[in-house]
Every structure is written in C-alpha cells, then in structure tokens.
Design an enzyme around this catalytic site. Structure first.
Site: not given
Ligand code: HSE
Length: 414
Positions: A129, A182, A200
């Site tokens: 993120g 979200g 990732k």
């Molecule tokens: N769904 C992902 C998370 C969003 O919860 O990390 C960010 O990549």
C-alpha cells in the site's frame, strides 16, 4: 502541463483523483509540471463528482489521445486491465499501477514492452500500500544481494488476526469490518486464502532475484483454517500467528518461497505489526535487516504510492527508469516439500497420552504445548526441524492411528 488518465474509480482510483486534485500545487512543484486528469475510465456513472466531465466508459478515448502521456491503472484484476495496460505501453504511454495481480502474473511481459517502447511501467502501490518498498529495493538497496525477504503483506488478514488475537473476535465478524473499511479485495477470498500476499511476495522476489516468480509456483495457504484455539496456543508458546510471505535465495540459485500462517516469536520484529499495517523485512548482505512498516491497504495510503509513481513518470517522460526482471520458470523455485521447518500440531484423541507418545515416535524433537482452557480430548506439540514431506507423512501416520489432526502451523525462523 502533462495530461494523465486514471482507469478505475473504485477505492484506490477515487483516492488517486482526490490526492491529485487536493495536492495539485505541491505535486506540480515536485513534478516540475502541472498534472491534469484528462480522463477517468469507469463503467459506472459519477454525476456528482466535481470531475464528472472527465469520465469516459470508452478505453479507446485514452488510448487514441496522444496528449495522454501517463495512465494510472487502478481497476484491479487481470481482465481487462492486462489488455488496457499492454496497449497503453505499446502506444508509448507510461503506466503506473496498484494492481498486484497484474504485475505478479504479467510483469515480465509488460516490463519488456515498456523497455521496448522507452516508456515506464511503475508499480510502487502494488506491494505494501503506502509503504515505499519497490523503489527502495530497486534503488537504495541495489548494492546488496538480498538474502531473504519476509513480510506481513496483506492488511486484511493482519487486521482479522489482530482482532482474533486481541479481542477473540470471530473470523467472519473481523472480515466484515475489514471489508467495510475498504481494505479487502473485491473478492475477499484473495485476501483470506493467501493469494494477495502471494502476488506481493512474487513481485518482491522477482525484483530481488531478477527472474519472474509466478504465483502458480508458490506454496500458498491463507488463514481460513486458523481458529481461536490456535491463537491461544501461539500465545502459550510465546508468540502470535501471522500470515507471512517469505522468500530466500538458496545456494544453488533457486528460491525457497512460501505464503502461509506462521507462529512468530514475540521478540520478532514482525510480531508487533498489527491491524491493517504491513511490515516487510529485507535482509541484505551489506545492510543486514531493513524493515519497512506502514499502512498496507486503504484508499489514501495506496493512492499516495500511485500518485508518487505518476510524478516519477512525469519527471522521466523521455528518460526511462530501469526497473525490471527477466522471465522465469518453475525450475527457479525449490519444491515446497523439500523445505526444512518445524511445526506446531494440534490434534484430538480419546487417549491423549498414547497419542502424544505416538507423535514422539513419528516426528523429530516433539515438545508438548499446553494452554489454559484446552478441550478434554485435545493435545498439542511442536516439532524440531524436519523436511516438509516427512512432516506430511507423519501427520498421515497419526491419522492412520485414529488421531485427528486439527491444525498444523509452521514455526517461523524470523
Ligand atoms: N486487500 C489488500 C490488503 C489491499 O488487504 O492488503 C492492499 O493490497
């Protein structure tokens, strides 16, 4: 003035528009150019948006507009994002994306097109993120050989595990909260079954080792089978359960890569990373351990990373930044069955004393693990280091002896 387009107006896309408009002046100073959003692509209508006149449902508007130099893809998923991104790059437009599935599955190909067309393909927001990790790994740590990367890479599952650990909140309630905030993917199965974390760690592994590591090659297990009992056993053992993505380079050049829940000792740097936060430990041969920490999901943290990539593209419209890796194959990855690990096992039997004795025969280095409030038929133990395939054989042998194995969780070496 540089014209850009934003493809997708969901959680992240609306955040990108918000950051670009609310920080327009400071962004222009940093990019040395004003940045104007010429198009926003979405199949939905947004009549109340202050930028309602910029919306289009037609991708060709963006593709065919030569003024558009940079495109942010924040739609998620592979289709149609892959086709759109590929065509933008082929047209010589730079693309930035937060789409980890796209980068993990198609990164090598898209990076090659970007290189051929002298365009940039940047994806800082695809991992962690708002945490800077792609750029630090490709630039600041470039002098290191990366020995290992290990991290909590999914905010949703970390949020759920934190709620289970701290508040004994049931799994389903915690997931619902993460969706409302979200954090979760459109289909939260990608979070809770480990696929998002897998994408990732694949991106980080590809970046560190220069070969594309595809998600299909990676042992991937999520947190759907983790129960409050396991969380309490982890506590009694002296740690916490975390969903970890981990990759190590082996002496023969292969990578040992996995995504799975692990017991983490309380003293580990990753043990205290809670809620939606992500933590990524990069072990360099020169730097030693470097840990990156921050909000791993959410509208504005992720949008901030996307906008930083847009700024970088605007600053490098004619001089391409080198970022990339070559294609890879399954032979680059060590089979999971060969991995050496120790595990925690929780099982059920009418005669737990005999069952424990059987476990000591079948596994190496068995130590009993007890907790307050254990159920009558339940027993648990930890093992010493064993090959994964031998652990599986021993578990099968336990079950053949009428002992029901309820959980098996890897014990981390972090
Ligand atoms: N769904 C992902 C998370 C969003 O919860 O990390 C960010 O990549």
């Amino acid at each position: 003035m540089v014209q850009v387009a934003v493809m997708g107006h969901g959680v992240v896309g609306s955040g990108v528009v918000e950051v670009l408009t609310s920080h327009a002046e400071s962004i222009a100073k940093r990019a040395k150019e004003e940045i104007n959003i010429k198009y926003i692509l979405d199949i939905r209508e947004f009549p109340d948006s202050p930028l309602a006149d910029r919306f289009t449902k037609n991708f060709e508007d963006i593709l065919n507009d030569e003024e558009v130099k940079v495109v942010a893809e924040v739609m998620g998923g592979v289709n149609p994002a892959y086709d759109f991104v590929k065509r933008c790059l082929q047209a010589g437009k730079s693309v930035v994306t937060s789409n980890k599935e796209l980068v993990a599955k198609k990164g090598a190909e898209l990076l090659a097109i970007a290189q051929e067309k002298n365009a940039n393909f940047l994806f800082e927001a695809s991992v962690g993120g708002g945490i800077p990790i792609i750029r630090p790994m490709s630039q600041c740590l470039a002098a290191n050989d990366v020995i290992e990367i290990a991290g909590i890479l999914n905010g949703t599952t970390n949020f759920i595990l934190t709620k289970m650990i701290r508040e004994q909140m049931p799994f389903a309630d915690a997931l619902k909260m993460a969706q409302e905030l979200g954090y979760a993917e459109r289909n939260p199965k990608a979070d809770i079954e480990g696929d998002d974390a897998c994408r990732k760690i694949c991106i980080l592994a590809s970046l560190a080792y220069g070969k594309h590591i595809y998600p299909d090659y990676v042992n991937t297990k999520g947190i759907t089978e983790i129960t409050l009992d396991d969380v309490l056993y982890a506590d009694a053992w002296g740690g916490v359960v975390k969903l970890i993505g981990q990759v190590k380079k082996l002496a023969d050049g292969k990578v040992d890569i996995t995504v799975e829940p692990m017991f983490i000792e309380r003293s580990s740097q990753l043990a205290g990373i809670d809620d939606v936060f992500n933590g990524i430990l990069v072990r360099g041969d020169a730097t030693g351990d470097v840990v990156f920490y921050g909000k791993g999901a959410g509208k504005l943290p992720t949008a901030s990373a996307v906008v930083a990539d847009i700024i970088d593209c605007v600053k490098h419209l004619s001089a391409r930044k080198y970022l990339g890796w070559a294609d890879g194959s399954e032979s680059d990855v060590e089979p999971y069955a060969n991995t050496i690990m120790s595990v925690y096992v929780r099982a059920e039997s009418n005669n737990t004393k005999l069952a424990f004795e059987k476990a000591t025969e079948l596994f190496i280095g068995v130590k009993p693990l007890t907790r307050n409030g254990a159920k009558e038929n339940e027993f648990a133990f930890t093992t010493g280091d064993m090959k994964e395939s031998d652990i599986e054989k021993a578990i099968k042998a336990l079950e053949d002896n009428g002992i029901k194995v309820l959980s098996k969780i890897r014990i981390s070496d972090l």
